[in-house]
Scaffold this motif. Sequence first.
Motif, PDB file in Angstrom:
ATOM      1  N   GLY A  39       0.976  -1.064   0.020  1.00 53.31           N
ATOM      2  CA  GLY A  39      -0.066   0.059   0.049  1.00 53.31           C
ATOM      3  C   GLY A  39       0.810   1.333   0.030  1.00 53.31           C
ATOM      4  O   GLY A  39       0.356   2.354  -0.727  1.00 53.31           O
ATOM      5  N   ASP A  40       1.997   1.087   0.870  1.00 51.00           N
ATOM      6  CA  ASP A  40       2.863   2.506   0.746  1.00 51.00           C
ATOM      7  C   ASP A  40       3.525   2.498  -0.388  1.00 51.00           C
ATOM      8  O   ASP A  40       3.638   3.918  -0.978  1.00 51.00           O
ATOM      9  N   LEU A  41       4.008   1.536  -1.193  1.00 48.76           N
ATOM     10  CA  LEU A  41       4.775   1.638  -2.498  1.00 48.76           C
ATOM     11  C   LEU A  41       3.738   2.207  -3.606  1.00 48.76           C
ATOM     12  O   LEU A  41       4.217   3.096  -4.365  1.00 48.76           O
ATOM     13  N   TRP A  42       2.658   1.763  -3.387  1.00 48.52           N
ATOM     14  CA  TRP A  42       1.538   2.028  -4.293  1.00 48.52           C
ATOM     15  C   TRP A  42       1.229   3.778  -4.230  1.00 48.52           C
ATOM     16  O   TRP A  42       1.278   4.400  -5.159  1.00 48.52           O
ATOM     17  N   LEU A  43       0.882   4.073  -2.960  1.00 45.29           N
ATOM     18  CA  LEU A  43       0.618   5.389  -2.757  1.00 45.29           C
ATOM     19  C   LEU A  43       1.962   6.437  -2.932  1.00 45.29           C
ATOM     20  O   LEU A  43       1.657   7.317  -3.590  1.00 45.29           O
ATOM     21  N   HIS A  44       3.140   6.016  -2.669  1.00 45.37           N
ATOM     22  CA  HIS A  44       4.283   6.766  -3.199  1.00 45.37           C
ATOM     23  C   HIS A  44       4.342   6.984  -4.387  1.00 45.37           C
ATOM     24  O   HIS A  44       4.931   7.891  -5.167  1.00 45.37           O
ATOM     25  N   PHE A  45       4.175   5.801  -5.245  1.00 41.83           N
ATOM     26  CA  PHE A  45       4.517   5.946  -6.686  1.00 41.83           C
ATOM     27  C   PHE A  45       3.483   6.825  -7.510  1.00 41.83           C
ATOM     28  O   PHE A  45       4.219   7.849  -8.236  1.00 41.83           O
ATOM     29  N   TRP A  46       2.342   6.869  -6.858  1.00 41.87           N
ATOM     30  CA  TRP A  46       1.261   7.796  -7.548  1.00 41.87           C
ATOM     31  C   TRP A  46       1.528   9.164  -7.105  1.00 41.87           C
ATOM     32  O   TRP A  46       1.257  10.330  -7.891  1.00 41.87           O
ATOM     33  N   ILE A  47       2.014   9.402  -5.878  1.00 43.32           N
ATOM     34  CA  ILE A  47       2.064  10.761  -5.395  1.00 43.32           C
ATOM     35  C   ILE A  47       3.458  11.329  -6.241  1.00 43.32           C
ATOM     36  O   ILE A  47       3.534  12.446  -6.328  1.00 43.32           O
ATOM     37  N   THR A  48       4.226  10.575  -6.450  1.00 44.60           N
ATOM     38  CA  THR A  48       5.389  10.962  -7.241  1.00 44.60           C
ATOM     39  C   THR A  48       5.069  11.435  -8.348  1.00 44.60           C
ATOM     40  O   THR A  48       5.659  12.703  -9.067  1.00 44.60           O
ATOM     41  N   ILE A  49       4.126  10.689  -9.031  1.00 42.60           N
ATOM     42  CA  ILE A  49       3.625  11.299 -10.359  1.00 42.60           C
ATOM     43  C   ILE A  49       3.121  12.529 -10.463  1.00 42.60           C
ATOM     44  O   ILE A  49       3.001  13.573 -11.123  1.00 42.60           O
TER      45      ILE A  49
END
Length: 244
Positions: A39-49
């Motif tokens: 969940g953290d990886l998913w959240l961080h990936f899309w926030i980075t975008i």
Amino acid sequence: MGKFRRAISIIFLVPIFVPVLIIAMLSGIFYLLKLRKIGDLWLHFWITIAVKWIWICFGARVHIEGRENVPENDRNICIISNHQSMIDIPLLFNAKFWCGVIGKVELRKVPVLNALMYEFNCVFINRKSLKESLKAISKGSENIKKGIPMAIFPEGTRSKDYQIAEFKAGAFKMATKARATIIPVALQNSRRLLEDPRGFGITDVYFKILPPIVTRDMDEDELRVVHEKVETEIRTAYEGLKKV
């Protein structure tokens, strides 16, 4: 020209920014399934975008210095920074500070953004009420003790003249109660992206991470004046950053 640039930037920002944030919030599904790391990886990936798109829309060129000053294995941290713009929170994420933020209570009413802030364990503060302010600081301190990094802007409001206001000592209670490692940050020019745009073109934004200040072994006298130490270091670093 400044208002025109801001309007154009927002027009380009909204169509992709909102969907990306909604997608990011789907990380809640992973959390419900007890897949926290995914969940953290998913959240961080899309926030980075989303953050990269913000810089494109507002014409920002972000310069980060001092990333090596962030302790690798210490999550008991509190990021303390001067404050110029609403863009300062995306700047924290851009520097890979996946942290909760002490934000004004009015942000609780902003759709999508409020849900995202809850995802990051942000704490809303009502500065008009001393009781509520103390409660928010205490909650932020508890987050740090749980290993959730937190950030706070101790000036209490955004600078409108590019000068750093006096740091409020009470804002440091969140760090000292948790005996956190304080990460001071000096930032410059973020105000030019949104609140004070000056025509089109690229704006250089500077984000300097200073050496950590460990409060774990400080005595009471040192803790009482730690806000002065942090403020002095941020002011000194700020003066060395490239000006508007």
